[in-house]
Scaffold this active site. Sequence first.
Site: not given
Length: 486
Positions: A83, A158, A182
């Site tokens: 990420k 996210s 998330s």
Amino acid sequence: MKDLCTASLAELKTYLEEGVASSVDIVRALKAAYQADEKQTTPLHGFIEFFDDAEAPAEKADALRKEGKGADKPLLGLPFAVKDNISIRGKLCTCCSKILDGYRAPYNATVITRLTEAGAIPIGRANMDEFAMGSSTEYSVYGPSHNPVDRALTPGGSSGGSAAVVAGFQVPFALGTETGGSVRLPASYCGIYGLKPTYGAISRYGVVAFGSSLDQVGLFARCVDDVGLGLSVAGGADPHDETSVQYDFSSCAHLQPYADNELKKLRIALPVEFTQAKGLDTDVAVLFEKFRSWFASKGIQVDPVSIPVLESAIAMYYVIALSEAASNLARFDGIRYGLRVDPGKGYDELYCATRSAGFGREVKRRIITGNYVLSHHLSGDCYENALRVRARMEKEVGAVLQHYDFIFCPTAPTPAFKLGERVNDPLAMYLSDLFTTFVNLSHIPALSIPAGKAQDGRPIGMQIVGAKLSEGKILRLAKTLEAERV
């Protein structure tokens, strides 16, 4: 041998050990899959960058294996995605925000160090909501990612990019981060596994902060064994992170399903605040009942349990998370790193101009709300009260988990929604986290598992929640469900 793109991390590890594939073969196959997808009318857009030099560490891994070395590296030659808020030395780390455009991390996050020292290879940066603020990956400066099941749908957020590349067979394993769901939410929407470990189980050193008392690195994979393998390497205390915990997760690399006699000793709590919640999708409720019936058929004690404080979870979460976000993001000032917009009228104007140009709409909304909550006028009424209620939640949820082995509930009230459907409705977007935030607030672990599909084919996830540092037990139950194909 399976196609290299569809093989799990554990299967690829076997192929490498048996010499039927090389690490370079794996990286090239994944890169080819990514490049082919980029030519589609609607690309997955889970990766925002596939590293050009990903083959170099793969070649080194193959050389080590050829020389009979690397036995102490359990992930030698295996790829993973990262990420975009986790630091990889020398690589861009932008948090998918304009304000960090061009910023390169000067050091590795601890989780990257541990995985690479175990031989794993980071092959690319995954898309995310800007500064991890969102539930759909639509707040990224690079544009949204798409759900591999249906590209009109969000992959969640996210950490939606990380989930999309795993579910879309562009990588077998990926890192995400969680503040209020998330990792689990994208895992549910994309039909894969997503682990949010105990707070402190994986070091946060080198991870760009959103809400420091809530943030946790999480793991994505398409099978339970891969989650356990990753955790066995990534977890444990770190002198760089005072909130990290000393614990040995090595047993998670060798998971065994529960035997029938062990299942009969388990006790599972079903929180009625979630299972009877307004807005719970019918297909989600049907699948939840399927799991409840299976548990009962195996002799597991399954009880509905009321935890009234759960009804305050969303409000409490957003007061705390936005307050901490406003504080953490104050460091982005146009002076030390990242974007700099200088009107030449002094520091105040520099600060305002840089942040106005650099932050997106959702981040600005959360900063403004967080600063308002932290203002002298409201801090006692909002933030301090939220902290008190949070302490009560941690105590009450912990008390339930003293009497039960697990809490079981849906990961999200609905399957994935369409891109654009909630982007202009912040409240509806925030309610996507209705069933997940209590886990972060309580500092406990949870795993979202693929539970089945809605009638229209959208994936649905259920989550197994346990007491602090019970990841091994959670993964064993998930392994049992996986083996039984529940």
